[in-house]
Design a protein around this motif. Structure first.
Motif, PDB file in Angstrom:
ATOM      1  N   VAL A  49     -24.131   9.913   0.605  1.00 41.11           N
ATOM      2  CA  VAL A  49     -23.619   9.004  -0.418  1.00 41.11           C
ATOM      3  C   VAL A  49     -22.240   8.517   0.007  1.00 41.11           C
ATOM      4  CG1 VAL A  49     -23.014   8.730  -2.843  1.00 41.11           C
ATOM      5  CG2 VAL A  49     -24.835  10.318  -2.191  1.00 41.11           C
ATOM      6  N   TRP A  50     -22.012   7.213  -0.144  1.00 44.33           N
ATOM      7  CA  TRP A  50     -20.700   6.630   0.114  1.00 44.33           C
ATOM      8  C   TRP A  50     -20.031   6.328  -1.221  1.00 44.33           C
ATOM      9  CZ3 TRP A  50     -18.624   5.660   5.045  1.00 44.33           C
ATOM     10  CH2 TRP A  50     -19.481   5.950   6.107  1.00 44.33           C
ATOM     11  N   VAL A  51     -18.699   6.523  -1.276  1.00 50.89           N
ATOM     12  CA  VAL A  51     -17.989   6.299  -2.539  1.00 50.89           C
ATOM     13  C   VAL A  51     -16.720   5.491  -2.284  1.00 50.89           C
ATOM     14  CG1 VAL A  51     -18.856   8.403  -3.618  1.00 50.89           C
ATOM     15  CG2 VAL A  51     -16.706   8.488  -2.331  1.00 50.89           C
ATOM     16  N   ARG A  52     -16.294   4.776  -3.315  1.00 48.00           N
ATOM     17  CA  ARG A  52     -15.049   4.013  -3.252  1.00 48.00           C
ATOM     18  C   ARG A  52     -14.583   3.707  -4.676  1.00 48.00           C
ATOM     19  NH1 ARG A  52     -17.207  -1.980  -1.175  1.00 48.00           N
ATOM     20  NH2 ARG A  52     -18.079  -2.657  -3.179  1.00 48.00           N
ATOM     21  N   SER A  53     -13.319   3.322  -4.807  1.00 46.40           N
ATOM     22  CA  SER A  53     -12.823   2.847  -6.101  1.00 46.40           C
ATOM     23  C   SER A  53     -12.575   1.347  -6.013  1.00 46.40           C
ATOM     24  CB  SER A  53     -11.533   3.579  -6.494  1.00 46.40           C
ATOM     25  OG  SER A  53     -10.469   3.247  -5.619  1.00 46.40           O
ATOM     26  N   VAL A  54     -12.424   0.728  -7.183  1.00 45.68           N
ATOM     27  CA  VAL A  54     -12.308  -0.723  -7.285  1.00 45.68           C
ATOM     28  C   VAL A  54     -11.072  -1.056  -8.106  1.00 45.68           C
ATOM     29  CG1 VAL A  54     -13.526  -2.853  -7.923  1.00 45.68           C
ATOM     30  CG2 VAL A  54     -14.834  -0.795  -7.334  1.00 45.68           C
ATOM     31  N   SER A  55     -10.372  -2.113  -7.727  1.00 44.42           N
ATOM     32  CA  SER A  55      -9.221  -2.553  -8.515  1.00 44.42           C
ATOM     33  C   SER A  55      -9.693  -3.058  -9.875  1.00 44.42           C
ATOM     34  CB  SER A  55      -8.456  -3.649  -7.785  1.00 44.42           C
ATOM     35  OG  SER A  55      -9.266  -4.792  -7.584  1.00 44.42           O
ATOM     36  N   PRO A  56      -8.842  -2.983 -10.899  1.00 43.12           N
ATOM     37  CA  PRO A  56      -9.261  -3.454 -12.229  1.00 43.12           C
ATOM     38  C   PRO A  56      -9.753  -4.893 -12.240  1.00 43.12           C
ATOM     39  CG  PRO A  56      -7.274  -2.136 -12.415  1.00 43.12           C
ATOM     40  CD  PRO A  56      -7.533  -2.310 -10.947  1.00 43.12           C
ATOM     41  N   LEU A  59      -1.331   4.693 -15.607  1.00 39.02           N
ATOM     42  CA  LEU A  59      -1.434   3.916 -14.368  1.00 39.02           C
ATOM     43  C   LEU A  59      -2.844   3.364 -14.206  1.00 39.02           C
ATOM     44  CD1 LEU A  59       0.577   6.024 -11.726  1.00 39.02           C
ATOM     45  CD2 LEU A  59       1.385   4.191 -13.210  1.00 39.02           C
ATOM     46  N   GLY A  60      -3.839   4.229 -14.323  1.00 35.46           N
ATOM     47  CA  GLY A  60      -5.212   3.814 -14.070  1.00 35.46           C
ATOM     48  C   GLY A  60      -5.767   2.845 -15.096  1.00 35.46           C
ATOM     49  N   GLN A  61      -5.375   3.031 -16.359  1.00 36.78           N
ATOM     50  CA  GLN A  61      -5.947   2.196 -17.414  1.00 36.78           C
ATOM     51  C   GLN A  61      -5.107   0.968 -17.751  1.00 36.78           C
ATOM     52  OE1 GLN A  61      -7.768   4.054 -20.840  1.00 36.78           O
ATOM     53  NE2 GLN A  61      -7.554   6.098 -19.926  1.00 36.78           N
ATOM     54  N   ARG A  62      -3.830   0.947 -17.320  1.00 39.27           N
ATOM     55  CA  ARG A  62      -2.982  -0.150 -17.777  1.00 39.27           C
ATOM     56  C   ARG A  62      -2.142  -0.777 -16.662  1.00 39.27           C
ATOM     57  NH1 ARG A  62       0.919   1.360 -22.674  1.00 39.27           N
ATOM     58  NH2 ARG A  62       2.436   1.784 -21.030  1.00 39.27           N
ATOM     59  N   GLU A  63      -1.409   0.039 -15.936  1.00 38.84           N
ATOM     60  CA  GLU A  63      -0.377  -0.504 -15.056  1.00 38.84           C
ATOM     61  C   GLU A  63      -0.917  -1.124 -13.769  1.00 38.84           C
ATOM     62  OE1 GLU A  63       2.748  -0.930 -15.963  1.00 38.84           O
ATOM     63  OE2 GLU A  63       2.100  -0.115 -17.900  1.00 38.84           O
ATOM     64  N   LEU A  64      -1.968  -0.565 -13.212  1.00 37.30           N
ATOM     65  CA  LEU A  64      -2.498  -1.144 -11.971  1.00 37.30           C
ATOM     66  C   LEU A  64      -3.080  -2.535 -12.217  1.00 37.30           C
ATOM     67  CD1 LEU A  64      -4.114   1.897 -10.123  1.00 37.30           C
ATOM     68  CD2 LEU A  64      -1.761   1.058 -10.079  1.00 37.30           C
ATOM     69  N   GLY A  65      -3.643  -2.732 -13.387  1.00 40.01           N
ATOM     70  CA  GLY A  65      -4.133  -4.069 -13.729  1.00 40.01           C
ATOM     71  C   GLY A  65      -3.017  -5.090 -13.789  1.00 40.01           C
ATOM     72  N   TYR A 118       0.836  -1.211   0.000  1.00 39.65           N
ATOM     73  CA  TYR A 118       0.000   0.000   0.000  1.00 39.65           C
ATOM     74  C   TYR A 118       0.862   1.249   0.000  1.00 39.65           C
ATOM     75  CZ  TYR A 118      -3.664   3.232   1.777  1.00 39.65           C
ATOM     76  OH  TYR A 118      -4.551   4.272   1.956  1.00 39.65           O
ATOM     77  N   MET A 119       1.921   1.237   0.807  1.00 36.57           N
ATOM     78  CA  MET A 119       2.769   2.428   0.925  1.00 36.57           C
ATOM     79  C   MET A 119       3.712   2.593  -0.263  1.00 36.57           C
ATOM     80  SD  MET A 119       1.601   3.771   3.636  1.00 36.57           S
ATOM     81  CE  MET A 119       2.729   5.008   4.280  1.00 36.57           C
ATOM     82  N   VAL A 120       4.106   1.493  -0.871  1.00 35.10           N
ATOM     83  CA  VAL A 120       5.085   1.554  -1.969  1.00 35.10           C
ATOM     84  C   VAL A 120       4.419   1.829  -3.314  1.00 35.10           C
ATOM     85  CG1 VAL A 120       6.745   0.196  -3.301  1.00 35.10           C
ATOM     86  CG2 VAL A 120       6.771   0.091  -0.799  1.00 35.10           C
ATOM     87  N   PHE A 121       3.304   1.166  -3.569  1.00 35.08           N
ATOM     88  CA  PHE A 121       2.694   1.224  -4.895  1.00 35.08           C
ATOM     89  C   PHE A 121       1.347   1.935  -4.864  1.00 35.08           C
ATOM     90  CE2 PHE A 121       5.226  -2.724  -4.753  1.00 35.08           C
ATOM     91  CZ  PHE A 121       6.141  -2.420  -5.758  1.00 35.08           C
ATOM     92  N   PRO A 122       1.067   2.801  -5.855  1.00 33.89           N
ATOM     93  CA  PRO A 122       1.868   3.002  -7.076  1.00 33.89           C
ATOM     94  C   PRO A 122       2.892   4.124  -7.018  1.00 33.89           C
ATOM     95  CG  PRO A 122      -0.271   4.025  -7.343  1.00 33.89           C
ATOM     96  CD  PRO A 122      -0.270   3.411  -5.970  1.00 33.89           C
ATOM     97  N   ARG A 123       3.180   4.680  -5.835  1.00 32.38           N
ATOM     98  CA  ARG A 123       4.087   5.832  -5.779  1.00 32.38           C
ATOM     99  C   ARG A 123       5.459   5.538  -6.368  1.00 32.38           C
ATOM    100  NH1 ARG A 123       3.082   8.339   0.247  1.00 32.38           N
ATOM    101  NH2 ARG A 123       3.332   6.184   0.891  1.00 32.38           N
ATOM    102  N   LEU A 124       5.948   4.320  -6.148  1.00 33.62           N
ATOM    103  CA  LEU A 124       7.271   3.970  -6.652  1.00 33.62           C
ATOM    104  C   LEU A 124       7.380   4.204  -8.158  1.00 33.62           C
ATOM    105  CD1 LEU A 124       9.611   1.146  -5.744  1.00 33.62           C
ATOM    106  CD2 LEU A 124       8.672   1.057  -8.053  1.00 33.62           C
ATOM    107  N   MET A 162      -0.340  -4.935 -11.929  1.00 37.21           N
ATOM    108  CA  MET A 162       0.019  -5.231 -10.542  1.00 37.21           C
ATOM    109  C   MET A 162      -0.993  -6.165  -9.892  1.00 37.21           C
ATOM    110  SD  MET A 162       1.975  -2.011  -8.839  1.00 37.21           S
ATOM    111  CE  MET A 162       1.011  -0.647  -9.405  1.00 37.21           C
ATOM    112  N   ASP A 163      -2.246  -6.113 -10.322  1.00 37.89           N
ATOM    113  CA  ASP A 163      -3.218  -7.117  -9.870  1.00 37.89           C
ATOM    114  C   ASP A 163      -2.718  -8.516 -10.220  1.00 37.89           C
ATOM    115  OD1 ASP A 163      -5.025  -5.285  -8.836  1.00 37.89           O
ATOM    116  OD2 ASP A 163      -6.267  -5.226 -10.637  1.00 37.89           O
ATOM    117  N   LYS A 164      -2.244  -8.684 -11.435  1.00 36.37           N
ATOM    118  CA  LYS A 164      -1.735  -9.989 -11.872  1.00 36.37           C
ATOM    119  C   LYS A 164      -0.559 -10.440 -11.020  1.00 36.37           C
ATOM    120  CE  LYS A 164      -2.844  -9.426 -16.828  1.00 36.37           C
ATOM    121  NZ  LYS A 164      -3.597 -10.671 -17.087  1.00 36.37           N
ATOM    122  N   ALA A 165       0.247  -9.479 -10.563  1.00 37.26           N
ATOM    123  CA  ALA A 165       1.444  -9.799  -9.784  1.00 37.26           C
ATOM    124  C   ALA A 165       1.150  -9.973  -8.294  1.00 37.26           C
ATOM    125  CB  ALA A 165       2.490  -8.701  -9.979  1.00 37.26           C
TER     126      ALA A 165
END
Length: 887
Positions: free
Chosen positions: A869-876, A802-808, A749-755, A810-813
């Motif tokens: 209203v409650w809001v959140r984001s979801v991993s790819p 990051l949002g459209q390609r790279e975070l997905g 959480y602390m390292v990615f995606p800032r790294l 990292m899900d695989k990893a």
């Protein structure tokens, strides 16, 4: 050290003497208190402005906060006074405002809460409040550590169940308005509405705008019209790579779903040194040509070939058909040193977590892994011949004599089955080095000294005691790290006493360093990566109570903590051995001892055939220049905070011929929170937040420029000018110190995606980064030298990648990276949402999170909301969610 041993034994004896009841009743008391409810509430972070005399209490810079501990007795009436609760308190408690209790600082952050003679007992079901005054502030929930535990004489310690959690909100009350450090704090609290405003200039780009975008950004690229479909597999021709490198490449292709097929799409590699000229003739340079018929990768060296392959893979989408653009790219790294630092001493992180981090570093062309293996809180690497370093120094438990383990710190609890305990065996470390070597990453081990050395000091004292009992005095003293005559009263930044510092004046300390260096070098040799850099550490060898935030009771200064400084000593001040060294003229004074020790260690580094000595810059501040050291090269991690003058002091190190690695806390420390919100994780002494955008927008090779594009820790603008010449940074490093990061998931959480933002800055110099100009003044909010439109457009492109390609990917990893909390607002009854990394799925709930619905920005009809209203984001991959927040 004799006095230290007596004091620790005295604590144990006091604990025993305090109890006159039977062992069984003691255990019953412990069992009962372990079921107490605990609540912790921060009540005033600006206590000095509201009647508390923080200066008189001795608070650094006269800054203190108030809080309330509430204990609730869930069992029968408790009348016993023979118990104590231990907790990790990272800010020392200066006063207890309930005379039924007292709090005693033990060592580091370990603090004991116990009843006084005035204790009246706690009735069944009763709650009792204990107001306290702490030094500094408590602005983020992670200032409160979990796993408080209770003890009594002859009883087994037990964790208080209500605090045995990583969900700190289980026992820490919401901060409410207590998020400002000072009344004039200009930071903006990040809530859905303010986050929406912050994200407003970042739009989601169409897939066509991201076509052919390589990460990190190459020096030049020409994208062509044709595409290549890789779904039939790839034929990898990797003969120019070593077997281990080729295997690492194949693993990455496999992760991306690209299977090796002899009849698949051809990818050819070769090395051609003479193909590269000028600034592009450096290690890691490559040329990439992707055509419909096949790909050719030409590398300056094996690293260049590897990076060319990573660039091709960066084009592959995380999901769907693996179609990539045809293109031609020419590329070379910006900096020779593109590093990431990981602290596994404060809290241990597993080998698997380290390997996952190395994978991501390699994919993003980072080449230095700075491995912080030792500190006050633990020693994490097996050293043959010195088993005590891991038998004692890698463990934490409730042993006041510290003969079996180190005392608990940082919320680790009283037992050894915690994240404070753990180490890498010799085989583990060799495996990590091999893994890094296969991915073109140099492992730089750091054995921190002479400060931050308590784990080594206590371990070697345990060794000393054991060998003395065995009648082997010569062996006992061989690697002893303390002078028994040293009774200095010191206080380290992390609240440790003189046991935080190994004695730099002892021959046995030098033998210890030489032994450890020899064993670590042997591991590297066996791993196939010769040890080429030794990191000495060297930071913070001082007594903080003699710093400028305090003044003496006989000469008090306004705005400082008032102490009797006649009782405070500089490190080693009362060591007879060090006094003799200073008297001999070998060292000018006590302050010069850390740098003198660094010079001595550099002789060992050279003798071992290691060409580079590296350290945190303050550990070398009293050396004349880089040429004073025995090694041919000396490198410093520069960590002065920019708004406190770091934009200018960095130049001093290049002028003295050090290789400067930019490591500034206020821009590239990942142990700081992502945003100004008390529910985030991290310390904040250097800045209140560092998110992906801030790190991406950092100018590491023109430090004054950053004054125009960022703020200080109080959210205020600052000015920056340097009238000194600047010969350029050698590199950049991003750091994760692990005080508040106990688990592997928290580490992710602390390292990615800032790294990834820092990887971009280490590889690629952006067009909006200005050349350093001696004497130019940058003023936040006033000057406009930086092309902000260009900078924002660059960020929008990167954020979408990051949002459209790279975070997905990292899900695989299996990376548990931080999912950003969305911005949101309701205007005229219509809900609108956005996100800092466009492309991530967003969800909302109109019934307090019972049912979540996917947010569609152009939904017809529009989403109406008349209530909360409650809001959140979801991993790819749809498996994880951000923190949920309510509008």
């Amino acid at each position: 050290m004799k006095k230290l041993k007596i004091s620790l034994l005295a604590l144990s004896v006091m604990s025993l003497a305090a109890c006159s009841s039977s062992p069984r009743s003691n255990q019953q008391v412990v069992d009962q208190i372990s079921q107490f409810g605990v609540q912790y509430q921060v009540t005033d972070n600006q206590a000095a402005d509201h009647g508390v005399n923080c200066a008189k209490l001795g608070a650094d810079w006269a800054s203190c906060n108030t809080a309330t501990i509430t204990l609730t007795n869930n069992g029968p009436a408790l009348t016993s006074k023979n118990w104590a609760i231990y907790m990790s308190n990272v800010h020392e408690t200066l006063r207890v405002d309930n005379d039924q209790f007292k709090m005693t600082h033990i060592v580091g952050d370990l603090t004991r809460l116990e009843p006084t003679e005035k204790f009246k007992g706690i009735a069944a079901g009763e709650s009792i409040e204990i107001p306290i005054v702490n030094e500094y502030w408590q602005l983020f929930i992670t200032d409160v550590m979990p796993r408080w535990y209770v003890t009594a004489a002859n009883a087994t310690p037990k964790i208080i169940t209500s605090t045995d959690t990583e969900n700190l909100s289980d026992f820490v009350k919401p901060f409410g308005g207590q998020w400002k450090r000072i009344a004039d704090d200009k930071n903006v609290l990040m809530l859905p509405q303010s986050r929406f405003s912050k994200n407003a200039d970042v739009a989601q780009l169409p897939a066509s705008a991201l076509r052919g975008q390589i990460t990190p950004t190459p020096r030049s690229v020409k994208v062509h019209a044709a595409d290549v479909d890789l779904s039939r597999g790839v034929a990898l021709h990797l003969e120019v790579l070593a077997d281990n490198q080729a295997d690492a490449v194949k693993q990455r292709f496999d992760l991306m779903g690209l299977k090796p097929q002899s009849a698949g799409y051809d990818i050819h590699t070769r090395i051609a040194v003479n193909h590269f000229h000028g600034a592009e003739a450096v290690s890691g340079a490559y040329e990439l040509r992707i055509t419909p018929r096949g790909t050719d990768i030409i590398g300056y060296d094996q690293a260049g070939v590897y990076y060319g392959l990573m660039s091709l893979l960066s084009l592959v989408p995380a999901e769907g058909t693996p179609i990539i653009a045809t293109l031609e790219a020419k590329d070379a790294p910006r900096f020779a040193y593109r590093g990431a630092f990981l602290d596994v001493a404060r809290n241990f992180h597993s080998k698997q977590a380290v390997l996952r981090m190395l994978d991501q570093m390699a994919a993003w062309k980072m080449n230095k892994f700075h491995f912080h293996l030792t500190d006050d809180e633990a020693w994490r690497i097996e050293i043959p011949g010195l088993p005590e370093l891991t038998d004692v120094g890698s463990k934490r438990c409730h042993d006041l004599t510290e003969q079996q383990c180190l005392l608990p710190q940082l919320g680790s609890g009283p037992l050894t089955n915690n994240n404070g305990t753990g180490h890498f065996s010799r085989a583990d470390y060799i495996e990590i080095v091999k893994y890094a070597q296969a991915r073109n990453i140099e492992v730089i081990p750091e054995i921190d000294m002479p400060a931050h050395a308590r784990a080594a000091v206590i371990s070697m004292e345990a060794r000393y005691q054991q060998l003395m009992k065995a009648g082997k005095p010569q062996q006992a003293s061989e690697y002893r790290l303390v002078d028994p005559t040293d009774t200095s009263n010191t206080r380290s930044v992390q609240l440790y006493d003189r046991t935080s510092y190994l004695n730099p004046c002892l021959d046995s300390s030098k033998r210890f360093v030489d032994k450890v260096m020899d064993e670590v070098q042997a591991m590297h040799r066996e791993a196939g990566q010769p040890l080429t850099t030794w990191h000495f550490g060297g930071d913070e060898a001082k007594n903080i109570r003699l710093g400028s935030g305090y003044s003496d009771v006989k000469n008090p200064k306004a705005g400082t903590g008032i102490l009797d400084q006649s009782k405070e000593d500089k490190p080693w001040a009362k060591s007879q051995v060090c006094q003799a060294v200073v008297k001999s003229g070998k060292v000018e004074d006590l302050e010069h001892l850390p740098s003198h020790f660094a010079l001595e260690v550099s002789k060992m580094v050279k003798a071992h055939g290691i060409p580079v000595m590296q350290a945190w810059q303050d550990g070398l501040k009293d050396a004349t220049d880089a040429h004073a050291f025995a090694t041919s090269r000396v490198r410093v991690n520069f960590w002065d905070t920019l708004y406190w003058g770091g934009f200018d002091t960095a130049n001093d190190w290049t002028l003295k011929d050090y290789e400067v690695v930019i490591s500034n806390p206020d821009y590239v420390y990942m142990d700081f929170p992502y945003e100004v919100n008390p529910n985030e994780r991290g310390y904040y002494w250097g800045t209140r937040f560092s998110d992906e955008r801030k790190m991406f927008g950092f100018a590491p090779d023109n430090l004054p420029q950053n004054a125009e594009t960022s703020v200080d820790r109080d959210g205020k603008t600052f000015d920056a000018t340097s009238n000194k010449p600047w010969s350029g940074a050698y590199g950049i490093s991003v750091q994760l110190w692990s005080e508040t990061t106990r688990t592997d998931q928290q580490m992710d959480y602390m390292v990615f995606p800032r790294l990834l933002s820092v990887a971009e800055r280490g590889w690629h110099r952006a067009e909006w980064e200005l050349d350093y100009q001696q004497g130019r003044t940058f003023k936040g909010g006033e000057t406009h030298f930086v092309n902000q439109q260009q900078r924002n457009q660059d960020w929008q492109r990167f954020a979408n990648l990051l949002g459209q390609r790279e975070l997905g990917k990292m899900d695989k990893a299996g990376i548990h990276y931080r999912l950003p909390v969305p911005g949101a607002r309701v205007e005229n009854g219509i809900l609108t949402m956005n996100i800092v990394l466009p492309g991530l799925p967003l969800e909302y709930s109109l019934d307090k999170g019972k049912r979540w619905q996917r947010y569609q920005p152009h939904a017809k009809p529009a989403i109406t909301a008349s209530d909360k209203v409650w809001v959140r984001s979801v991993s790819p991959d749809g498996k994880r969610f951000s923190r949920a927040e309510a509008l």
